[in-house]
Design an enzyme around this catalytic site. Structure first.
Site, PDB file in Angstrom:
ATOM      1  N   HIS A 185       0.852  -1.193   0.000  1.00  0.00           N
ATOM      2  CA  HIS A 185       0.000   0.000   0.000  1.00  0.00           C
ATOM      3  C   HIS A 185       0.891   1.248   0.000  1.00  0.00           C
ATOM      4  CE1 HIS A 185      -2.424  -3.264   1.626  1.00  0.00           C
ATOM      5  NE2 HIS A 185      -3.504  -2.580   1.300  1.00  0.00           N
TER       6      HIS A 185
ATOM      7  N   HIS B 108      -3.944   3.019  -3.543  1.00  0.00           N
ATOM      8  CA  HIS B 108      -4.208   2.595  -2.161  1.00  0.00           C
ATOM      9  C   HIS B 108      -3.539   1.269  -1.848  1.00  0.00           C
ATOM     10  CE1 HIS B 108      -6.377   0.671   1.158  1.00  0.00           C
ATOM     11  NE2 HIS B 108      -6.665   1.882   1.570  1.00  0.00           N
TER      12      HIS B 108
ATOM     13  N   GLU C  31     -17.400  -4.240  24.728  1.00  0.00           N
ATOM     14  CA  GLU C  31     -16.616  -5.479  24.836  1.00  0.00           C
ATOM     15  C   GLU C  31     -15.387  -5.478  23.928  1.00  0.00           C
ATOM     16  OE1 GLU C  31     -20.914  -6.505  25.812  1.00  0.00           O
ATOM     17  OE2 GLU C  31     -19.887  -5.418  24.201  1.00  0.00           O
TER      18      GLU C  31
ATOM     19  N   HIS D 191     -28.082 -15.552  25.046  1.00  0.00           N
ATOM     20  CA  HIS D 191     -27.064 -15.361  26.076  1.00  0.00           C
ATOM     21  C   HIS D 191     -26.327 -16.654  26.426  1.00  0.00           C
ATOM     22  CE1 HIS D 191     -28.872 -11.483  26.463  1.00  0.00           C
ATOM     23  NE2 HIS D 191     -28.219 -11.162  27.564  1.00  0.00           N
TER      24      HIS D 191
END
Length: 663
Positions: free
Chosen positions: A31, A265, A415, A477
């Protein structure tokens, strides 16, 4: 009003552009756009502000630099080479080749001067938040009014991709809330990503977004050295807020036909375009050829040595006046535990076995934290808004949001961000971080968990509510496949203890694991304590051991973990010629020598039953095709735990029947 130096006169910045285009071209992969576009920003930061020592990349009080847009790795490698690190021109010529010091993305541990592995976008800025959090907290714990022994900045480069990733919201929001004033980020605002111009899919008002987080925001021309310089000074002067410097840049600047386009890029410029780029940049030297006068302007060894020597004298003064604190700081930076930790941990483990409490392993974990934290001031815990459920708080915990010298982070519902920040804390040094959430929501953090293992960092992940045993919250859950996923992650230890003693041992081993992260898988429901002698307690450290010996000739083996150990023991009481093997950490057991593994799981005994309230597939490596696994093959249901175990056939009767069918 300042003027912009013509592109063909920015020799020091152009050295970065040239090395980036040459290395990518030679590798035929990489890149070049980001390094060429950010070269001016890097020039100002690294030559004028960044405090580091190429001769000692691990100097404790160095500034930290993170390239969050890690695909632009040649920018970092060029900077390391030019400033005097152990990265040679030959290393640059080996860009992206096997076993080189210059892999496709910056990899921690491969190259001197690389602070963290980046590439998964957004995690670099998350690590940078961790670095800045560690610096601020460590400084508060050790600095004195007459001696600020810990005092450095964290600088981070990031791009559009990092800001599009949701993790950037999680961590930058928290960084603003915590007032991490020594975190300075430079946003490469070039408007281009792989698919083209980003305005079609990324039209956020980034300035307003970061102001809302509580950051200082400064906008500059990313090719104007004066503006970059003044913005960096302004950022350093703001001590109560992190700073985002929005740098308007042109991707691939210097490539006459590809700059400002996605073409540069993620692909080489091509030989013809490189010739034209050299003309545009006024660069007459051949590939990988840097003039000595440019090297002399970049070389940071002398300046770095002087900075470190000045700090060493400062530390000597600190040591003379505060000898105990100095010794403690050195110990913590080295990553060594206190010399008496193992002995005191073993005392606690023995007392835990003697006490034989019938409690959830999440509660046993809290008890262990409360016992170990006073021994280890380097512990920096935290939970994703579940402290009361994960039971990660202890009596003397102090939140860093209220106490700058604290030892606990209220991460909020973040999280992924939490886990990646903890990786940065560990990489910084001086702390052993732990994080916590429900096991199911490890999925949000999965890639950061993987990065901890990849970078060999001592990060402890506490995951509670470990199975269908959590009950009524239901299948959203209830974790099924998560423990197996963690166990299959290289360089990671996953512990699922069955009672208080195994939990305490798991914590001890996690703290001793300097080169790998640990996941602690803990129950919501109470678990019965198991009887053990001292030899068995010690054997827990091997990851798997004989919990109950056969009463007669060995015919079958039951292997279990966590809450299912109790089922195995009840089945054992009804059977003859059976042993129960507790395997709280299968990875650690697999690392034991062949003789020990054969002693625990004799190869001649093929009648084996594994029982665990998780996905069954993992356990066939231990029971073989002749054995049976009692566990889950579907998602869970919403009901009381006892009803669920019965519904899914994870019962004592099922274990007994499975053993009998094999004998």
């Amino acid at each position: 009003m300042s003027t912009i130096t013509p592109l063909n006169q920015r020799h020091t910045a152009n050295a970065i552009r040239i090395l980036a285009m040459d290395a990518v071209q030679q590798a035929n992969s990489g890149h070049p756009g980001a390094p060429m576009g950010m070269a001016d920003i890097a020039d100002v930061l690294w030559r004028e502000f960044y405090q580091h020592n190429p001769s000692n990349p691990n100097w404790a009080n160095r500034d930290r630099f993170v390239l969050s847009n890690g695909h632009g790795s040649m920018l970092h490698y060029a900077l390391l080479h030019l400033t005097g690190y152990d990265v040679s021109i030959d290393d640059l010529k080996q860009f992206r080749q096997l076993h080189s010091k210059t892999p496709g993305h910056p990899e921690y541990g491969y190259t001197a001067g690389i602070e963290t592995t980046t590439g998964p976008l957004g995690q670099g800025i998350a690590n940078a938040v961790g670095f800045a959090l560690a610096e601020k907290t460590l400084a508060a714990q050790f600095n004195k009014a007459d001696n600020a022994i810990i005092n450095h900045y964290t600088y981070c480069f990031l791009g559009d991709g990092c800001l599009m990733e949701g993790i950037s919201h999680e961590v930058c929001s928290l960084a603003g809330t915590l007032g991490l004033g020594k975190l300075i980020a430079y946003y490469d605002d070039n408007g281009i990503s792989i698919d083209g111009e980003v305005e079609g899919w990324f039209s956020d008002n980034t300035e307003q977004r970061f102001l809302a987080y509580g950051w200082q925001v400064i906008k500059v021309d990313g090719h104007n050295h004066h503006e970059i310089r003044e913005a960096t000074k302004q950022a350093q002067q703001e001590t109560n807020k992190p700073t985002l410097i929005i740098c308007k840049t042109i991707i691939g600047l210097g490539s006459p036909n590809k700059q400002g386009k996605e073409d540069c890029h993620g692909a080489p410029l091509g030989a013809d375009e490189i010739v034209l780029s050299r003309e545009t940049l006024g660069w007459t030297a051949s590939a990988f050829d840097i003039a000595e006068d440019i090297y002399s302007q970049w070389n940071a060894k002398e300046k770095g040595d002087q900075a470190e020597q000045a700090w060493n004298q400062q530390f000597a003064d600190y040591q003379a006046k505060y000898p105990e604190q100095a010794a403690e700081l050195l110990r913590r930076i080295s990553g060594d535990l206190p010399s008496d930790f193992v002995a005191k941990a073993d005392e606690f483990i023995a007392a835990t076995q003697a006490k034989a409490e019938n409690i959830a392993t999440r509660k046993a974990s809290q008890n262990t934290i409360a016992a170990f934290a006073p021994l280890l001031p380097e512990i920096l815990g935290g939970s994703a808004d579940l402290a009361g459920s994960n039971l990660t708080l202890w009596k003397d915990a102090k939140g860093v949001n209220e106490h700058v010298d604290g030892n606990y982070v209220y991460y909020g519902v973040r999280e992924f961000g939490m886990t990646a920040i903890a990786n940065g804390v560990a990489l910084h040094g001086g702390f052993i971080p732990y994080t916590a959430t429900f096991l199911m929501f490890m999925e949000y953090a999965r890639n950061a968990v993987r990065m901890a293992a990849l970078m060999k960092q001592r990060v402890i992940q506490v995951y509670t509510h470990d199975s269908i045993g959590l009950g009524e919250d239901g299948p959203t859950h209830q974790p099924i496949e998560q423990v197996a996923s963690l166990r299959q992650t290289p360089n990671m230890y996953t512990w699922r203890p069955c009672d208080t003693t195994e939990t305490a041992v798991a914590w001890k081993m996690a703290l001793l694991s300097q080169n790998a992260p640990t996941a602690l898988i803990l129950s919501r429901q109470n678990l019965a304590p198991q009887n053990r002698d001292a030899e068995q307690v010690k054997a827990i450290e091997k990851g798997g051991y004989i919990l109950a010996k056969e009463k007669s000739e060995l015919k079958a083996i039951i292997i279990a973990t966590g809450s299912e150990i109790d089922l195995a023991m009840q089945a054992y009481a009804q059977l003859d010629g059976v042993r129960v093997v507790s395997m709280p950490c299968a990875e650690l057991f697999s690392q034991q020598d062949a003789a020990y593994r054969e002693q625990v799981l004799p190869s001649t005994v093929r009648a084996r039953v594994a029982v665990e309230a998780g996905i069954v597939d993992y356990w066939y490596k231990f029971v073989g095709l002749d054995g049976k696994v009692i566990g889950m093959t579907t998602f869970g249901e919403s009901a009381p735990a006892k009803d669920l175990f019965k519904h899914f056939g994870i019962t004592v009767d099922a274990v007994v029947d499975a053993v009998k069918s094999l004998v």
